[in-house]
Design a protein around this motif. Structure first.
Motif: not given
Length: 108
Positions: A4-16
């Motif tokens: 449901x979500x690209x891995x990069x999107x998950x990582x970027x959200x956590x970085x934020x």
């Protein structure tokens, strides 16, 4: 099963959300680069930039146009050492990460 979500999107959200995670990710990107995997390091840097500073602010700090930064940090990117050093300097300064490189000692 569809993601449901690209891995990069998950990582970027956590970085934020987590500054400590962002600092650790940047330290890992430096380690990966110095370990001889510049392609992986570039993609890691791209996510780190997206999740923290952003390409516009990075462009202000480095003097490199945002489009050029996007190309450099893409899968096919090929930044020169001067540009890569400027990117690492801006990112380590922004995230307050101290980087120290040491050569491995050779076994006798």
């Amino acid at each position: 099963m569809k993601l449901t979500r690209d891995a990069s999107e998950t990582i970027v959200a956590r970085l934020r959300r987590e500054p400590a995670f962002a600092r650790g990710a940047l330290t890992e990107a430096v380690t990966v680069f110095l370990g001889g995997e510049p392609e992986v390091a570039r993609l890691m840097l791209r996510d780190i930039v997206n999740g923290t500073l952003g390409f516009e602010k990075l462009a202000d700090l480095t003097g490199i146009p945002p489009k050029s930064l996007h190309r450099m940090l893409s899968a096919r990117g090929n930044p020169g050492m001067d540009n890569l050093a400027a990117i690492f300097e801006a990112m380590t300064g922004h995230l307050r990460v101290d980087v120290e490189a040491r050569a491995k000692k050779k076994a006798a």
